[in-house]
Design a protein around this motif. Structure first.
Motif, PDB file in Angstrom:
ATOM      1  N   GLY A 180     -41.873  33.737 -37.023  1.00 45.32           N
ATOM      2  CA  GLY A 180     -41.747  34.572 -35.842  1.00 45.32           C
ATOM      3  C   GLY A 180     -40.324  34.610 -35.312  1.00 45.32           C
ATOM      4  N   SER A 181     -40.192  34.967 -34.050  1.00 47.63           N
ATOM      5  CA  SER A 181     -38.894  35.212 -33.440  1.00 47.63           C
ATOM      6  C   SER A 181     -38.344  33.966 -32.744  1.00 47.63           C
ATOM      7  N   ALA A 182     -37.213  33.458 -33.247  1.00 49.51           N
ATOM      8  CA  ALA A 182     -36.557  32.333 -32.584  1.00 49.51           C
ATOM      9  C   ALA A 182     -35.988  32.723 -31.216  1.00 49.51           C
ATOM     10  N   PRO A 183     -35.407  33.932 -31.053  1.00 51.36           N
ATOM     11  CA  PRO A 183     -34.972  34.315 -29.707  1.00 51.36           C
ATOM     12  C   PRO A 183     -36.115  34.327 -28.696  1.00 51.36           C
ATOM     13  N   GLU A 184     -37.293  34.772 -29.112  1.00 55.96           N
ATOM     14  CA  GLU A 184     -38.442  34.766 -28.198  1.00 55.96           C
ATOM     15  C   GLU A 184     -38.828  33.343 -27.818  1.00 55.96           C
ATOM     16  N   LEU A 185     -38.743  32.433 -28.781  1.00 58.73           N
ATOM     17  CA  LEU A 185     -39.041  31.035 -28.478  1.00 58.73           C
ATOM     18  C   LEU A 185     -38.038  30.491 -27.472  1.00 58.73           C
ATOM     19  N   ALA A 186     -36.755  30.791 -27.677  1.00 64.11           N
ATOM     20  CA  ALA A 186     -35.735  30.322 -26.735  1.00 64.11           C
ATOM     21  C   ALA A 186     -35.989  30.852 -25.328  1.00 64.11           C
ATOM     22  N   GLU A 187     -36.422  32.103 -25.237  1.00 60.56           N
ATOM     23  CA  GLU A 187     -36.706  32.703 -23.928  1.00 60.56           C
ATOM     24  C   GLU A 187     -37.910  32.061 -23.264  1.00 60.56           C
ATOM     25  N   ALA A 188     -38.857  31.570 -24.065  1.00 63.96           N
ATOM     26  CA  ALA A 188     -40.074  30.959 -23.521  1.00 63.96           C
ATOM     27  C   ALA A 188     -39.850  29.538 -23.018  1.00 63.96           C
ATOM     28  N   LEU A 189     -38.728  28.946 -23.400  1.00 65.05           N
ATOM     29  CA  LEU A 189     -38.415  27.574 -23.003  1.00 65.05           C
ATOM     30  C   LEU A 189     -37.583  27.554 -21.724  1.00 65.05           C
ATOM     31  N   PRO A 190     -37.873  26.655 -20.790  1.00 67.12           N
ATOM     32  CA  PRO A 190     -37.123  26.611 -19.531  1.00 67.12           C
ATOM     33  C   PRO A 190     -35.609  26.464 -19.723  1.00 67.12           C
ATOM     34  N   GLN A 191     -35.189  25.682 -20.744  1.00 64.16           N
ATOM     35  CA  GLN A 191     -33.758  25.512 -21.017  1.00 64.16           C
ATOM     36  C   GLN A 191     -33.475  25.816 -22.489  1.00 64.16           C
TER      37      GLN A 191
END
Length: 253
Positions: free
Chosen positions: A213-224
């Motif tokens: 899947g999308s690593a940028p989406e994962l980064a956006e889903a994480l608080p930091q």
């Protein structure tokens, strides 16, 4: 590599876990977990990324996950309860005496790192390599792909979506009985749970890597969360030193 050494630590149900270590003894500890069907050597050592991190001032600890590399691969289903890799991770951290450390992983190693944090581990910083949001929340579909490759091993022809997995298992001499049991021990991780991961987290992923899947989406889903793109696809990204450099920069920031 002359500064590479190995320890053996007892994991869940007495399974021996080989832990490869690089860097100055007593330097800041960094624990790195490799991906499915791979090993510490292939993901971290062989292509120089572990050395980059060791040269940056870290003592890098790299276990071979159970059923992988030089670690034990039991065939008893009782040796593979739910989240057994998290149980192993906790035992490794306890045996090494870590209290202040950083944690990272690639693919299955990233998934295990996330599950470990949700189970109470508290690294200073977290690194998730080769991982996107759906790779965590939709693991069941990904796992089914690999179980299918195991079940059809030796009969999969080029062009089949499972051919690459079969080829990698062959090259890594994977114990397919143990690997199949291990795959069934890993579960999905919900988006709500992912949002609870509070420490600074690097999502580093190859530009052509869309397997999880999308690593940028994962980064956006994480608080930091922070996203860094490096070269390569899911198989090749670990062969580029860009990954190690990105990890070192993040950890030293």
């Amino acid at each position: 590599m002359s500064d590479l050494r190995k320890e053996v630590i007892e994991g869940y149900a007495g399974t021996d876990l080989a832990v490869h270590v690089m860097g100055d003894t007593g330097a800041r500890p960094l624990l790195l977990l490799h991906g499915l069907f791979s090993s510490a050597d292939v993901n971290w050592i062989k292509y120089g990324n572990a050395k980059i991190l060791a040269d940056a001032g870290f003592e890098v600890f790299m276990p071979d996950l159970r059923a992988h590399g030089q670690s034990g691969a039991p065939h008893d289903p009782a040796a593979y309860p739910a989240d057994v890799l998290v149980d192993d991770l906790k035992l490794v951290i306890a045996a090494l005496g870590f209290t202040d450390y950083d944690l990272g992983g690639f693919s299955l190693g990233a998934r295990t790192s996330v599950r470990g944090v949700l189970a109470g581990l508290a690294p200073r910083k977290l690194i998730l390599g080769g991982m996107g949001l759906t790779g965590l929340s939709g693991w069941a579909r990904r796992s089914a792909h690999f179980v299918d490759a195991i079940d059809r091993f030796g009969t999969i022809e080029r062009g089949d979506k499972a051919f690459v997995a079969q080829a990698f298992m062959k090259s890594m001499k994977i114990d397919r009985v143990a690997a199949r049991l291990l795959l069934q021990s890993v579960d999905d991780t919900s988006a709500d749970a992912i949002a609870q991961i509070a420490m600074p987290t690097l999502c580093v992923c190859g530009a052509e890597d869309h397997d999880n899947g999308s690593a940028p989406e994962l980064a956006e889903a994480l608080p930091q969360g922070r996203y860094i793109e490096t070269p390569g696809n899911h198989m090749s990204s670990v062969t580029f030193k860009d990954m190690g450099r990105a990890m070192a920069e993040f950890l030293l920031d």
